[in-house]
Scaffold this active site. Structure first.
Site, mmCIF file in Angstrom:
data_model
loop_
_atom_site.group_PDB
_atom_site.id
_atom_site.type_symbol
_atom_site.label_atom_id
_atom_site.label_comp_id
_atom_site.label_asym_id
_atom_site.label_seq_id
_atom_site.Cartn_x
_atom_site.Cartn_y
_atom_site.Cartn_z
ATOM 1 N N CYS A 39 8.878 13.581 -26.437
ATOM 2 C CA CYS A 39 8.919 14.917 -27.163
ATOM 3 C C CYS A 39 10.047 15.681 -26.872
ATOM 4 C CB CYS A 39 7.752 15.841 -26.451
ATOM 5 S SG CYS A 39 7.889 17.386 -26.853
ATOM 6 N N CYS A 42 10.381 18.914 -25.052
ATOM 7 C CA CYS A 42 10.228 18.984 -23.445
ATOM 8 C C CYS A 42 11.616 18.742 -22.832
ATOM 9 C CB CYS A 42 9.164 18.029 -23.189
ATOM 10 S SG CYS A 42 7.557 18.017 -24.310
ATOM 11 N N CYS A 139 15.161 24.044 -31.742
ATOM 12 C CA CYS A 139 15.700 23.571 -33.090
ATOM 13 C C CYS A 139 17.227 23.837 -32.784
ATOM 14 C CB CYS A 139 15.236 24.657 -33.992
ATOM 15 S SG CYS A 139 16.284 24.536 -35.491
ATOM 16 N N CYS A 142 18.574 26.436 -35.039
ATOM 17 C CA CYS A 142 18.346 28.023 -34.517
ATOM 18 C C CYS A 142 19.307 28.258 -33.579
ATOM 19 C CB CYS A 142 16.805 27.935 -34.280
ATOM 20 S SG CYS A 142 15.778 27.189 -35.451
#
Length: 347
Positions: A39, A42, A139, A142
């Site tokens: 992931c 994470c 992100c 972002c």
């Protein structure tokens, strides 16, 4: 999994099925993150909840990663649905545990942070124009946008009806909001215009200048990159044209034009008052006032030591003076051309 108790970053424990029950529910509360090694979201978890820790993930209904849960002192689990930045996590843990965090909080952002509870009151307020970035904490794009967007928010901080906001669209609490606006990638940027008009996708460049230009056009504002007002703030085209006639006239003609400006001012509101004050100064003293006052205001504005609202007021005055200065320059240029023309003719 991440366990933080006492709101201290050093209290991170690695939990597995064999030691979970000996830690959780034994009197101390904790925040636990269930993760999977594959992931990308994470970053700080300690246990593979998709491997060795799978039984615990199943026990607590973990179906996506990362999943964060708060366990009170008795072991009762509560889903964590807040932001995943350090400040949000520290605040949550401090509130739940009753222990003051020793993590120094960052200064409050200029960007207005929304969630599912506040989104409607702000973005759908028909008296305001609102730009919203839908982002996710993991992100990369972002993260690159965040400091630029914060500068834009700072530029518009004085505009109560032109709001620069953000929502963590990946937080469980906010996913319904993101879904209702078709957000499927990050960052997604949308403009919510006043009056309940149709929501507009922002598709411009992700630079401070591009955002400022966009918001000025949509909100009817005159903000500048870096803060303050731009050179158009306070200028009124109707009175700019009267200024041209006023400076070109003398005697009774100038007085008549001044009276014309006063009548026009009554229809334009308070924004026109400084035009009349400058004309009064010119009539009562001389046109030397224009140059002297322009230099004084430029000096104050360059230091930027006053409150933002006062700087805005002075910038408007400086901009209006430029209407008079521009006309004087035009007269000087025309005079020079006339002299050159006569000299050429004589030759």
């Amino acid at each position: 999994m991440l366990l933080v108790h006492g709101a201290s970053a050093s209290n991170v424990l690695e939990l597995v099925p064999e030691n979970f029950d000996s830690v959780i529910g034994q009197g101390k509360p904790g925040l636990v993150e269930f993760f999977a090694p594959w992931c990308g979201h994470c970053k700080i978890a300690k246990v593979d909840a998709d491997g060795a820790g799978r039984p615990l993930g199943e026990k607590y209904g973990v179906s996506g990663y990362p999943t964060l849960k708060w366990f009170d002192g008795s072991g009762k689990a509560e889903a964590y649905e807040g932001g995943r930045d350090l400040d949000a996590l520290a605040t949550f843990v401090a509130t739940k545990s009753g222990v003051k965090s020793n993590i120094k909080p960052p200064p409050p952002p200029s960007t207005l942070i929304l969630d599912a509870h506040t989104f409607g009151d702000v973005a759908l307020d028909e008296s305001k124009d609102v730009l919203v970035t839908f982002t996710a904490p993991w992100c990369g794009h972002c993260k690159n946008l965040k400091p630029i967007y914060e500068e834009v928010a700072r530029d518009f901080e004085s505009e109560s009806n032109c709001i620069v906001a953000n929502i963590d669209a990946d937080a469980a609490l906010n996913k319904g909001i993101a879904g209702s606006y078709g957000v499927s990638s990050y960052p997604t940027i949308k403009f919510f215009p006043r009056g309940g008009k149709e929501v507009e996708d922002y598709e411009g460049a992700r630079t401070e200048q591009a955002f400022v230009t966009f918001l000025n056009e949509r909100c009817g504002t005159h903000r500048a990159v870096g803060g303050g007002l731009n050179d158009e703030a306070g200028r009124l085209a109707e009175l700019d044209s009267v200024v041209q006639k006023f400076l070109a006239a003398t005697g009774d003609a100038r007085d008549a034009i001044y009276q014309e400006a006063k009548v026009l001012s009554d229809t334009l509101g308070a924004a026109s008052n400084h035009y009349l004050r400058v004309m009064d100064k010119i009539v009562s003293s001389s046109e030397a006032y224009i140059d002297k006052e322009s230099k004084r205001l430029a000096s104050i504005l360059s230091k930027r030591t006053m409150a933002p609202a006062k700087l805005d007021e002075l910038k408007v005055k400086a901009n209006i003076l430029k209407a008079f200065v521009a006309e004087k320059l035009k007269e000087a240029e025309e005079g020079a051309e006339s002299i050159v023309g006569r000299a050429t003719a004589e030759l």
